[in-house]
Motif scaffolding. Structure first.
Motif: not given
Length: 561
Positions: A540-543, A283-289, A342-347
Motif C-alpha cells: 500500500l505504501l512503499q518507502p 520507512k517501517p520501524i526496523f525491529g519492532y519486536k 539508525l536502521a530505520t533512518l538508513w535509506g
C-alpha cells in the motif's frame, strides 16, 4: 491503521464548540478528559522547566568564576538542590509519562479515555501544589543537601527546608504512582478489538515498561523519605549510627528508586522517538519486536543496577562486581534500540523538519551519555571520577539531553494533533540549532573537568578550571536563550498558526485517524484496524511515498484482498 470516518460538519462543530479545542478555561478546571489533562501536564511542567532552568542559570553564573561572588555558598547549595528536584520530579517524569502518556495512550489504542478518568485528574492536580510547596522552601531556608538528601548531611542542615523537600517529593511520587496504575490498566484492558500486544504502537510498550517500574520502585523511595522525616522531626535513628542506624541503608533505598527513575524518565522518550522516526523517514520501524521487548528488558534490569551509585560507599568487592556486570548488560537492550533507529533512518526519505531534527538530536545526545555510562559502570574508572564533573556531564547527556531533545521532538510532532495548528518550521530550526550548540557547549567540556578532578557540588574551585567553566557558562546562556524561539513559536502558532489537517504527517497510528484536535470521545466511529502502525514499506505504501489516509482507504476498498 484505522478506518475512521470524520464528517466535515462534525469536525467543524467540534472546533466551534471547543470539544478538544484550545479554550483556556477547561485547562484550569478539574477536567477528566485525558487530552485536556495531557496538555495540563505539558504546560504546567514546562513552566516548572523554566523555573528549573533559571535556577541552573544562576548556578552556572556562580561557576563562571572560581570565587563564590554571585551567591553565598549556602544559597548555591539550595539552588542546585532545588534545580535538580524540579527538573526530575516536576518536568521530565510528569511531562513524559503524564503529559504525552495521557494525551496519546487512549488515542493510540482506540479507547475513549483512560481507565480511571477521575483518578487521572487527581494525579495531575497533585503536581502544582507539590511544585509550589517545593519552591516555597526558599522562604524558610531551602534544602541544601542535594537532590539525593543523604544523611547525615540532610539531618543537620536546614530542617524546615528538608521537611518541605520530603513532603513535596512524597506528593509528586504519589501522583506518579496513581498515573502508573491508570496507564497499566488502560493499556492492558482497553485496547480496541483486534489490537494484540504486537500490534500496539511502540510508545505503548514504553509506557507499559515505565509504569511497571514506577509501581515497583517509587514506594521504596517513599519509605526512605518517611523514615528520614522521622529522624528529622521525631529524633529516631533509622539512619543515625550513634543510635544504631545506618546511613548506607538510606542510600540503598534511595537508589533502588532513583536509578530506575532514569529509565522512568527516558523510556517514554524511547517510545516517542520510535513513533517519530518512521513517520518522517517514510520507512517501517526496523525491529519492532526487538524494540518492544527491549523496553521490558530495560524495565527488569533497571531494578538490579542501583548500587553502581555506591561503589565508593564501602560496597563489598563481590557486590561491586555484580552491579558492574548488570550495569554493563543494561546497555544491550538500549543498544538494540539505537541500532534499530539508525536502521530505520538508513535509506529513508528523510523530511528534515523540526520533529525529526530533534529526534536525531535525541539519539546522538543519548549515545554520548550512554558511552560515558559504560565508562562509569567500570568500578576502577568510577572510583576515579566519582563526585566529579564527569558524572555531571554523563547525567546531563543521558537525562537532560535525552529528555529535552525527546520532549521537544514530541511537541513538534504532536502539536498539530493537540492544537489543530502547525508550528512554524523556521522558528523550529532556529530553536534546534540554538539548543544543540548551547547544550554541547555547556556540558561537553565537563567531561574534561571531571577527568582533571574538579569536584561537583562546589561553589568555589581551583582557578586552573576557570576558562573551561566560563565556556560552560556561556553555553548555558545560549541554552537558556534557545527556549525563547520555542515559546514564541508555540504561543503564536496555537493562536494564529496554519490550521492542521487530521493527519498532516501521513502517519499510520490511530491518533492521526481522527480530527485535529480530536473530539471529546476521540473518534466519531469505532476505529477499525486495517494495517500495522509502521507499514510504510507495504504494497500500500512503499518507502518514500506520501499518501493520505483517504487515498489508502480507497486502495483498500478497491482491492479488499
Amino acid at each position: 491503521m484505522a478506518q475512521t470516518q470524520v464528517p466535515p460538519e462534525a469536525a467543524k462543530a467540534a472546533h466551534a464548540t471547543g470539544n478538544g479545542g484550545p479554550e483556556w478555561r477547561k485547562y484550569i478546571s478539574f477536567s477528566t478528559d485525558h487530552k485536556v489533562i495531557g496538555i495540563q501536564y505539558l504546560v504546567t511542567t514546562f513552566l516548572f522547566f523554566l523555573v528549573g532552568g533559571a535556577l541552573a542559570t544562576a548556578v552556572r553564573t556562580e561557576l563562571a568564576t572560581p570565587q563564590a561572588d554571585f551567591v553565598s555558598r549556602e544559597l548555591y547549595n539550595s539552588l542546585f538542590t532545588v534545580h535538580a528536584t524540579v527538573m526530575i520530579f516536576l518536568w521530565i517524569v510528569p511531562a513524559g509519562t503524564g503529559g504525552f502518556g495521557n494525551y496519546l495512550i487512549p488515542l493510540m489504542i482506540g479507547a475513549r479515555d483512560m481507565a480511571f478518568p477521575k483518578l487521572n485528574a487527581v494525579a495531575f492536580w497533585m503536581i502544582p501544589p507539590g511544585g509550589i510547596l517545593l519552591l516555597s522552601s526558599f522562604f524558610v531556608g531551602a534544602p541544601g543537601a542535594g537532590w539525593t538528601s543523604y544523611p547525615p548531611l540532610s539531618t543537620v542542615s536546614g530542617q524546615a527546608g528538608e521537611m518541605i523537600w520530603i513532603l513535596s517529593v512524597l506528593i509528586l511520587g504519589t501522583s506518579s504512582i496513581l498515573g502508573a496504575i491508570n496507564f497499566l490498566v488502560t493499556i492492558i484492558k482497553m485496547r480496541m478489538p483486534g489490537m494484540g500486544y504486537n500490534q500496539m504502537p511502540l510508545f505503548c510498550w514504553a509506557m507499559l515498561s515505565a509504569s511497571a517500574l514506577i509501581l515497583l520502585s517509587t514506594p521504596v523511595l517513599a519509605g526512605a523519605l518517611i523514615l528520614l522525616s522521622f529522624d528529622l522531626i521525631v529524633g529516631t535513628t533509622f539512619f543515625n549510627p550513634t543510635g544504631g542506624g545506618d546511613p548506607i541503608v538510606y542510600q540503598h533505598m534511595f537508589w533502588f528508586y532513583s536509578h530506575p527513575a532514569v529509565y522512568i524518565m527516558i523510556l517514554p522518550m524511547f517510545g516517542m522517538i520510535s513513533e517519530i522516526l518512521p513517520v518522517h523517514a517514510r520507512k517501517p520501524i526496523f525491529g519492532y519486536k526487538a524494540i518492544a521487548y527491549s523496553s521490558l528488558a530495560i524495565s527488569f534490569l533497571g531494578l538490579i543496577v542501583w548500587a553502581h551509585h555506591m561503589f565508593t560507599s564501602g560496597t563489598p568487592a563481590w557486590l561491586r562486581m555484580f552491579f558492574m556486570i548488570t550495569t554493563m548488560i543494561i546497555a544491550v537492550p538500549t543498544g538494540i534500540k539505537v541500532f534499530s533507529w539508525l536502521a530505520t533512518l538508513w535509506g529513508g526519505k528523510l523530511r528534515l523538519n523540526s520533529a525529526l531534527l530533534f529526534g536525531m538530536g535525541f539519539v546522538s545526545m543519548f549515545v554520548i551519555g550512554g558511552l560515558s555510562g559504560i565508562m562509569v559502570a567500570s568500578v576502577p574508572f568510577d572510583i576515579h571520577v566519582h563526585d566529579t564533573y564527569f558524572v555531571v556531564a554523563h547525567l546531563h547527556y543521558v537525562l537532560f539531553g535525552g529528555s529535552m531533545f525527546g520532549i521537544y521532538s514530541g511537541l513538534y510532532h504532536w502539536f498539530p494533533k493537540m492544537t489543530g495548528r502547525m508550528l512554524n518550521e523556521t522558528w523550529g530550526k532556529i530553536h534546534f540549532v540554538l539548543t544543540l550548540v548551547g547544550f554541547n557547549m555547556c556540558f561537553l567540556p565537563m567531561h574534561w573537568l571531571g577527568l582533571q578532578g574538579m569536584p561537583r557540588r562546589v561553589a568555589e574551585y581551583d582557578p586552573e578550571f576557570a576558562t573551561i567553566n566560563l565556556v560552560c557558562t556561556i553555553g548555558s546562556y545560549i541554552l537558556a536563550v534557545s527556549t525563547i524561539p520555542f515559546i514564541i513559536n508555540a504561543v503564536w502558532s496555537w493562536i494564529y498558526g496554519t490550521k492542521a489537517t487530521g493527519n498532516p504527517w501521513q502517519a499510520l497510528t490511530l491518533e492521526w485517524q481522527t480530527a485535529s484536535p480530536p473530539p471529546v470521545e476521540n473518534f466519531y466511529d469505532e476505529p477499525v484496524l486495517w494495517s500495522g502502525p509502521y507499514d510504510y514499506g507495504t504494497d500500500l505504501l512503499q518507502p518514500g511515498e506520501d499518501k493520505s489516509v483517504e487515498e489508502l482507504l480507497a486502495e483498500v476498498n478497491a482491492n479488499p484482498g
